[in-house]
Scaffold this motif. Structure first.
Motif, PDB file in Angstrom:
ATOM      1  N   ALA A  90       3.727   2.583 -14.160  1.00 42.27           N
ATOM      2  CA  ALA A  90       4.931   3.381 -13.901  1.00 42.27           C
ATOM      3  C   ALA A  90       4.672   4.415 -12.810  1.00 42.27           C
ATOM      4  O   ALA A  90       5.485   4.586 -11.879  1.00 42.27           O
ATOM      5  CB  ALA A  90       5.384   4.068 -15.188  1.00 42.27           C
ATOM      6  N   LEU A  91       3.529   5.084 -12.885  1.00 45.66           N
ATOM      7  CA  LEU A  91       3.195   6.117 -11.901  1.00 45.66           C
ATOM      8  C   LEU A  91       3.037   5.524 -10.507  1.00 45.66           C
ATOM      9  O   LEU A  91       3.564   6.059  -9.519  1.00 45.66           O
ATOM     10  CB  LEU A  91       1.896   6.813 -12.327  1.00 45.66           C
ATOM     11  N   VAL A  92       2.330   4.400 -10.408  1.00 50.80           N
ATOM     12  CA  VAL A  92       2.120   3.754  -9.114  1.00 50.80           C
ATOM     13  C   VAL A  92       3.451   3.307  -8.505  1.00 50.80           C
ATOM     14  O   VAL A  92       3.684   3.480  -7.303  1.00 50.80           O
ATOM     15  CB  VAL A  92       1.161   2.553  -9.259  1.00 50.80           C
ATOM     16  N   VAL A 147      -2.188   8.545  -3.789  1.00 52.24           N
ATOM     17  CA  VAL A 147      -1.700   7.864  -4.987  1.00 52.24           C
ATOM     18  C   VAL A 147      -2.544   8.325  -6.176  1.00 52.24           C
ATOM     19  O   VAL A 147      -3.754   8.083  -6.217  1.00 52.24           O
ATOM     20  CB  VAL A 147      -1.782   6.327  -4.821  1.00 52.24           C
ATOM     21  N   ILE A 148      -1.871   8.995  -7.105  1.00 51.98           N
ATOM     22  CA  ILE A 148      -2.570   9.509  -8.279  1.00 51.98           C
ATOM     23  C   ILE A 148      -3.048   8.359  -9.156  1.00 51.98           C
ATOM     24  O   ILE A 148      -4.148   8.392  -9.712  1.00 51.98           O
ATOM     25  CB  ILE A 148      -1.639  10.437  -9.082  1.00 51.98           C
ATOM     26  N   GLY A 149      -2.209   7.323  -9.283  1.00 53.46           N
ATOM     27  CA  GLY A 149      -2.597   6.164 -10.076  1.00 53.46           C
ATOM     28  C   GLY A 149      -3.579   5.274  -9.323  1.00 53.46           C
ATOM     29  O   GLY A 149      -4.038   5.599  -8.220  1.00 53.46           O
ATOM     30  N   ARG A 150      -3.883   4.158  -9.925  1.00 52.28           N
ATOM     31  CA  ARG A 150      -4.794   3.182  -9.332  1.00 52.28           C
ATOM     32  C   ARG A 150      -4.092   1.819  -9.263  1.00 52.28           C
ATOM     33  O   ARG A 150      -3.177   1.550 -10.031  1.00 52.28           O
ATOM     34  CB  ARG A 150      -6.079   3.063 -10.156  1.00 52.28           C
ATOM     35  N   PRO A 151      -4.516   0.945  -8.367  1.00 50.23           N
ATOM     36  CA  PRO A 151      -3.871  -0.382  -8.276  1.00 50.23           C
ATOM     37  C   PRO A 151      -4.001  -1.135  -9.591  1.00 50.23           C
ATOM     38  O   PRO A 151      -5.057  -1.131 -10.205  1.00 50.23           O
ATOM     39  CB  PRO A 151      -4.640  -1.073  -7.145  1.00 50.23           C
ATOM     40  N   TYR A 152      -2.913  -1.776  -9.990  1.00 47.77           N
ATOM     41  CA  TYR A 152      -2.971  -2.531 -11.240  1.00 47.77           C
ATOM     42  C   TYR A 152      -3.159  -4.025 -10.994  1.00 47.77           C
ATOM     43  O   TYR A 152      -3.249  -4.811 -11.927  1.00 47.77           O
ATOM     44  CB  TYR A 152      -1.746  -2.273 -12.109  1.00 47.77           C
ATOM     45  N   SER A 153      -3.245  -4.405  -9.732  1.00 46.33           N
ATOM     46  CA  SER A 153      -3.518  -5.790  -9.359  1.00 46.33           C
ATOM     47  C   SER A 153      -4.580  -5.786  -8.272  1.00 46.33           C
ATOM     48  O   SER A 153      -4.482  -5.013  -7.317  1.00 46.33           O
ATOM     49  CB  SER A 153      -2.237  -6.452  -8.854  1.00 46.33           C
ATOM     50  N   MET A 154      -5.600  -6.640  -8.405  1.00 47.16           N
ATOM     51  CA  MET A 154      -6.683  -6.651  -7.424  1.00 47.16           C
ATOM     52  C   MET A 154      -7.157  -8.072  -7.150  1.00 47.16           C
ATOM     53  O   MET A 154      -7.000  -8.973  -7.982  1.00 47.16           O
ATOM     54  CB  MET A 154      -7.882  -5.810  -7.894  1.00 47.16           C
ATOM     55  N   LYS A 155      -7.728  -8.223  -5.970  1.00 47.15           N
ATOM     56  CA  LYS A 155      -8.489  -9.414  -5.627  1.00 47.15           C
ATOM     57  C   LYS A 155      -9.941  -8.984  -5.445  1.00 47.15           C
ATOM     58  O   LYS A 155     -10.212  -8.052  -4.677  1.00 47.15           O
ATOM     59  CB  LYS A 155      -7.974 -10.033  -4.324  1.00 47.15           C
ATOM     60  N   ILE A 156     -10.851  -9.624  -6.157  1.00 45.77           N
ATOM     61  CA  ILE A 156     -12.276  -9.420  -5.932  1.00 45.77           C
ATOM     62  C   ILE A 156     -12.836 -10.773  -5.514  1.00 45.77           C
ATOM     63  O   ILE A 156     -12.723 -11.761  -6.253  1.00 45.77           O
ATOM     64  CB  ILE A 156     -13.005  -8.890  -7.177  1.00 45.77           C
ATOM     65  N   GLU A 157     -13.412 -10.811  -4.334  1.00 46.32           N
ATOM     66  CA  GLU A 157     -13.823 -12.076  -3.722  1.00 46.32           C
ATOM     67  C   GLU A 157     -15.222 -12.494  -4.168  1.00 46.32           C
ATOM     68  O   GLU A 157     -16.205 -11.827  -3.842  1.00 46.32           O
ATOM     69  CB  GLU A 157     -13.790 -11.907  -2.207  1.00 46.32           C
ATOM     70  N   PRO A 158     -15.349 -13.626  -4.866  1.00 45.70           N
ATOM     71  CA  PRO A 158     -16.685 -14.103  -5.233  1.00 45.70           C
ATOM     72  C   PRO A 158     -17.463 -14.607  -4.021  1.00 45.70           C
ATOM     73  O   PRO A 158     -18.682 -14.483  -3.958  1.00 45.70           O
ATOM     74  CB  PRO A 158     -16.405 -15.248  -6.211  1.00 45.70           C
ATOM     75  N   THR A 159     -16.754 -15.214  -3.045  1.00 51.32           N
ATOM     76  CA  THR A 159     -17.409 -15.724  -1.844  1.00 51.32           C
ATOM     77  C   THR A 159     -16.384 -15.909  -0.729  1.00 51.32           C
ATOM     78  O   THR A 159     -15.192 -16.121  -1.001  1.00 51.32           O
ATOM     79  CB  THR A 159     -18.104 -17.075  -2.111  1.00 51.32           C
ATOM     80  N   SER A 164       4.034  -3.708  -0.778  1.00 52.37           N
ATOM     81  CA  SER A 164       3.534  -2.794  -1.809  1.00 52.37           C
ATOM     82  C   SER A 164       2.012  -2.756  -1.895  1.00 52.37           C
ATOM     83  O   SER A 164       1.452  -2.032  -2.723  1.00 52.37           O
ATOM     84  CB  SER A 164       4.098  -3.210  -3.176  1.00 52.37           C
ATOM     85  N   TRP A 165       1.334  -3.536  -1.054  1.00 49.23           N
ATOM     86  CA  TRP A 165      -0.124  -3.636  -1.170  1.00 49.23           C
ATOM     87  C   TRP A 165      -0.842  -2.280  -1.150  1.00 49.23           C
ATOM     88  O   TRP A 165      -1.735  -2.066  -1.979  1.00 49.23           O
ATOM     89  CB  TRP A 165      -0.681  -4.540  -0.069  1.00 49.23           C
ATOM     90  N   PRO A 166      -0.525  -1.359  -0.252  1.00 51.10           N
ATOM     91  CA  PRO A 166      -1.301  -0.106  -0.226  1.00 51.10           C
ATOM     92  C   PRO A 166      -1.122   0.769  -1.462  1.00 51.10           C
ATOM     93  O   PRO A 166      -1.833   1.768  -1.613  1.00 51.10           O
ATOM     94  CB  PRO A 166      -0.762   0.600   1.027  1.00 51.10           C
ATOM     95  N   TRP A 167      -0.193   0.417  -2.345  1.00 47.77           N
ATOM     96  CA  TRP A 167       0.045   1.188  -3.556  1.00 47.77           C
ATOM     97  C   TRP A 167      -0.320   0.399  -4.818  1.00 47.77           C
ATOM     98  O   TRP A 167      -1.018   0.922  -5.681  1.00 47.77           O
ATOM     99  CB  TRP A 167       1.524   1.596  -3.649  1.00 47.77           C
ATOM    100  N   ARG A 168       0.159  -0.821  -4.929  1.00 46.89           N
ATOM    101  CA  ARG A 168       0.028  -1.568  -6.176  1.00 46.89           C
ATOM    102  C   ARG A 168      -1.226  -2.429  -6.256  1.00 46.89           C
ATOM    103  O   ARG A 168      -1.687  -2.757  -7.348  1.00 46.89           O
ATOM    104  CB  ARG A 168       1.242  -2.499  -6.358  1.00 46.89           C
ATOM    105  N   GLN A 169      -1.764  -2.828  -5.111  1.00 49.84           N
ATOM    106  CA  GLN A 169      -2.839  -3.816  -5.094  1.00 49.84           C
ATOM    107  C   GLN A 169      -3.963  -3.382  -4.155  1.00 49.84           C
ATOM    108  O   GLN A 169      -3.787  -2.497  -3.322  1.00 49.84           O
ATOM    109  CB  GLN A 169      -2.277  -5.171  -4.638  1.00 49.84           C
TER     110      GLN A 169
END
Length: 413
Positions: free
Chosen positions: A65-67, A78-90, A340-345
Motif C-alpha cells: 500500500a505504501l509503495v 521511497v519509504i517502502g521496498r519493492p514487493y516484486s524482484m528479479k534476481i538473476e541466477p545467470t 512502475s519499475w523504479p517504485w514497485r520492482q
C-alpha cells in the motif's frame, strides 16, 4: 487448491475482467471514468489479496500500500521496498533469440552464475517485503544446477516464485537412482513456469531461435505437465510465451490451439525491439553512424520485425518506424508509459549489481553493488532518486549520465 477456492478465484478473475472492460468502454460513454476506475481498482485489490493470500503478511500488505501511494505521487525517496524482484541466477544463455541482446551476441557484463549461498543471503534480506520473485533475466535459469534449490529456498521463505526458460537445458532423461528434472521442478514449489516458444511451426520457431527444434520443446512441456499432474500438484502453472512479430503473427490461432492441447496458458505480448542498440557494436561502444545511415538501419530493423497488427505495436515504435529516430531526450521529464519499475520492482544481476528494470542490459546503467552497499542504501541512493525524478522533472546532463530512465519513455525501446 480446493474446489471452493478454485471457484472463488475464477469468480474474482471474471469480476476483474468485467470491471476492466467497464473502465475502458462504459466510462467514456457515460462520463463516469472516476467511478469505474475506482471499482476496477477495488476489484483488482480483492483478487490480488485472495490469489496471493499464502504469500502475504500484514507487513507485506502495508508495504504494498505504501509503495503504491508513493508510485502515484512519484516520490523520489521511497519509504517502502519493492514487493516484486528479479534476481538473476545467470546471464549465460544457450540460444540466439533474435531480439534479445544476449541472443545477438552483445557483450554486457561478464558471464557468470550467482552462488547459492549468496542468493540465499539476498532472499533472507528481502523476504519481509517481497511478495514475488522472478529467478530469470538475461540468461536461462535452467542452466544453473542449483536452480531447483534456489526456487525451493525462496518458496520456503513464503515468496511466490517464477522462472522463464527456453527449455533447451532441460533434460528428459534421468540417471538411474536420480529424480527427473521435471520432478525436481514440481517439488521445488515453483508457482509459474513460462516457456519461450514464439511460434507454432518449426519454420516460424527457428526464425527467432535459430537451430532449435520446436518438437523437442513441446515434448519437454508435455512431460512437465504430465509429471505435475501425476504428482498431484497444482503448480507450476505452465505458460507458453508468444512475442508477436511480423514473422509469427499469422500463427496466433495455431499457437493458442497448441497451448490448449498441452493444457497450458498462451501469453501473447508486445515485443521489445531493442532498437537502442542499433548504433552500438557488440561491446556496446557507439558506432557513430551518420544520421542517414542510422535512420535507415533503424527503419530496416523495425520493418523486419514489427507486426502488421497495430494492437501489438507500441506508439513510440510506430513513430520510430516513420522517422528512423530513436528519440531519447524527449522522454527526460515525461513518459509515454506510466512505468512502475523504479517504485514497485527491482532487479539484482548475478554479480550483485542492481538495475532499475528488466530492460537494463548495459553495465553502465548499474545502480550499485548489493553485496557491497546493501539494497536499502542503493534503493534510495542518488541514481535511483534521479531515475524517479525523470518522471516529473527534466534531469541535468550530470544527473542523466548513466541513468537509463532519463531517456526511456517508460518501456525500454
Amino acid at each position: 487448491m480446493t474446489a471452493i477456492s478454485t471457484q472463488v478465484e475464477r469468480s474474482l478473475a471474471q469480476t476483474v475482467a468485467a470491471t476492466g472492460r467497464w473502465k475502458t468502454a462504459r466510462a467514456r460513454t457515460l462520463g463516469l471514468a472516476g467511478t469505474f476506475e475506482l471499482l476496477d481498482f477495488l476489484a483488482r485489490g480483492v483478487f490480488h489479496v485472495w490469489r496471493n493470500r499464502r504469500y502475504l503478511t500484514h507487513v507485506k500488505l502495508a508495504n504494498i500500500a505504501l509503495v503504491n501511494i508513493q508510485f502515484k505521487l512519484k516520490t523520489e525517496r521511497v519509504i517502502g521496498r519493492p514487493y516484486s524482484m528479479k534476481i538473476e541466477p545467470t546471464n549465460i544463455c544457450n540460444t540466439k533469440c533474435q531480439l534479445c541482446p544476449t541472443g545477438i551476441g552483445l557483450e554486457g557484463r561478464p558471464k557468470g552464475k550467482m552462488d547459492l549461498a549468496r542468493l540465499k543471503g539476498l532472499i533472507r534480506s528481502v523476504r519481509w517485503h517481497l511478495r514475488d520473485l522472478d529467478l530469470s533475466m538475461w540468461g536461462d535459469p535452467l542452466i544453473v544446477p542449483d536452480i531447483y534449490e534456489m526456487i525451493r529456498y525462496a518458496h520456503d521463505q513464503n515468496i511466490w516464485t517464477y522462472i522463464s526458460s527456453n527449455l533447451h537445458a532441460f533434460k528428459l532423461k534421468t540417471k538411474p537412482g536420480q529424480k527427473s528434472q521435471a520432478q525436481l521442478l514440481v517439488e521445488s514449489g515453483l508457482d509459474t513456469l513460462t516457456c519461450s516458444l514464439h511460434g507454432a511451426s518449426q519454420e516460424t520457431y527457428e526464425i527467432y531461435q535459430p537451430g532449435k527444434r520446436l518438437d523437442e520443446a513441446v515434448r519437454k512441456i508435455r512431460h512437465i505437465v504430465e509429471t505435475r499432474d501425476r504428482l498431484g500438484s497444482a503448480t507450476p502453472a505452465v505458460q507458453l510465451n508468444f512475442v508477436v512479430t511480423r514473422h509469427n503473427e499469422h500463427e496466433r490461432e495455431a499457437f493458442q490451439r497448441l497451448a490448449d492441447d498441452l493444457g497450458c496458458k498462451a501469453i501473447f505480448s508486445t515485443a521489445s525491439m531493442n532498437a537502442r542498440f542499433q548504433d552500438q557494436d557488440h561491446k556496446l561502444q557507439t558506432l557513430g553512424l551518420a544520421d542517414d545511415l542510422l535512420k535507415k538501419k533503424v527503419k530496416d530493423h523495425l520493418s523486419d520485425w514489427l507486426p502488421r497488427d497495430r494492437d501489438f505495436v507500441l506508439e513510440p515504435y510506430r513513430r520510430m518506424h516513420q522517422t528512423g529516430e530513436v528519440q531519447g531526450g524527449d522522454y527526460n521529464g515525461r513518459k509515454d508509459f506510466d512505468c512502475s519499475w523504479p517504485w514497485r520492482q527491482s532487479v539484482i544481476n548475478w554479480d550483485g549489481q542492481v538495475v532499475t528494470c528488466c530492460g537494463s542490459f548495459d553495465p553502465g546503467e548499474d545502480m550499485g553493488d548489493v553485496f557491497e552497499h546493501g539494497f536499502g542504501k542503493i534503493w534510495n541512493g542518488p541514481k535511483y532518486r534521479m531515475a524517479r525524478r525523470s518522471f516529473k522533472q527534466r534531469l541535468t546532463g550530470d544527473q542523466a549520465k548513466g541513468n537509463p530512465c532519463a531517456s526511456c519513455p517508460g518501456f525500454m525501446l
